[in-house]
Design an enzyme around this catalytic site. Structure first.
Site, short mmCIF file in Angstrom:
data_model
loop_
_atom_site.label_atom_id
_atom_site.label_comp_id
_atom_site.label_asym_id
_atom_site.label_seq_id
_atom_site.Cartn_x
_atom_site.Cartn_y
_atom_site.Cartn_z
N GLY A 50 0.80 -1.22 0.00
CA GLY A 50 0.00 0.00 0.00
C GLY A 50 0.83 1.26 0.00
O GLY A 50 2.06 1.23 -0.01
N ASP B 33 -11.52 11.07 10.98
CA ASP B 33 -11.48 10.60 9.59
C ASP B 33 -11.96 9.15 9.51
O ASP B 33 -11.33 8.31 8.87
CB ASP B 33 -10.08 10.73 9.01
CG ASP B 33 -10.07 10.64 7.48
OD1 ASP B 33 -11.14 10.85 6.87
OD2 ASP B 33 -9.00 10.36 6.91
#
Length: 221
Positions: free
Chosen positions: A46, A159
């Site tokens: 990632g 978030d």
């Protein structure tokens, strides 16, 4: 601009007032780097805000698999990185919160690494359509446990969204990740304006209200 009306959190509004303010001062926080060559990088899995993410092996623990975030040259983002590490260490040990295991400076390469527990997760776009009613309720409850703990120690994640929730369906394990914009709640004080991801923002974040509280996480949930 008209001065904003100040509202207080319904719960945990006074948590941070119980401690010395220095406890929450991110600017004064200094990261301690462990100098070692024990972690061997594997395949890339990632890309994060501050660097690339790899599978890795801990050679001192029978090649236990971990996740290592290899940091970029972060001089321009030093404050943001310090914020994320401070928050990760502060919430460490909470239920269903991703565990930062170490902050490492590799002796061979000089690279700085954040070492996390490894979660064999399925991407949300693939997993969510397959979940049945019982599974949805189970993972919702596990996420609420993480959020409740976070709020109980004076922290807003700010978030929460599907890509920040890792789920391993084989082990029925959930982890809340990405603490880069998390922050402490101080009663009656302004917060940074409008953090988070647009389609999961609460109305107060979208309208740039500065006295928001933990409820912004519940809207995202």
């Amino acid at each position: 601009m008209t001065e904003q009306r100040v509202f207080e959190a319904r719960e945990h509004a006074d948590y941070t007032e119980r401690f010395d303010r220095a406890e929450f001062d991110v600017k004064r926080y200094r990261v301690t780097w462990t100098k070692t060559d024990r972690f061997k990088m594997g395949r890339k899995v990632g890309q994060g805000h501050f660097g690339e993410v790899f599978e890795a092996k801990d050679t001192q623990r029978k090649s236990k698999k971990v996740v290592a975030k290899m940091l970029k040259d972060t001089r321009k983002q030093k404050a943001k990185l310090r914020q994320e590490i401070k928050m990760l260490e502060y919430v460490r040990g909470g239920p269903n919160i991703v565990q930062l295991q170490d902050t490492v400076k590799d002796l061979n390469t000089g690279n700085k690494l954040l070492i996390f527990e490894k979660i064999n997760y399925v991407k949300c776009r693939d997993l969510f359509p397959q979940l049945d009613n019982e599974e949805v309720r189970y993972y919702a409850y596990e996420l609420l446990r993480a959020i409740a703990y976070t709020h109980s120690i004076g922290v807003m994640h700010r978030d929460i969204k599907p890509s920040n929730i890792l789920i391993d369906p084989r082990k029925r394990k959930l982890r809340l990740i990405d603490w880069g914009v998390a922050g402490f709640y101080f009663r009656g004080e302004k917060n940074i304006r409008g953090p988070g991801t647009r389609c999961y923002k609460s109305p107060e974040l979208s309208l740039r209200y500065e006295y928001y509280d933990y409820s912004c996480d519940m809207w995202a949930f």
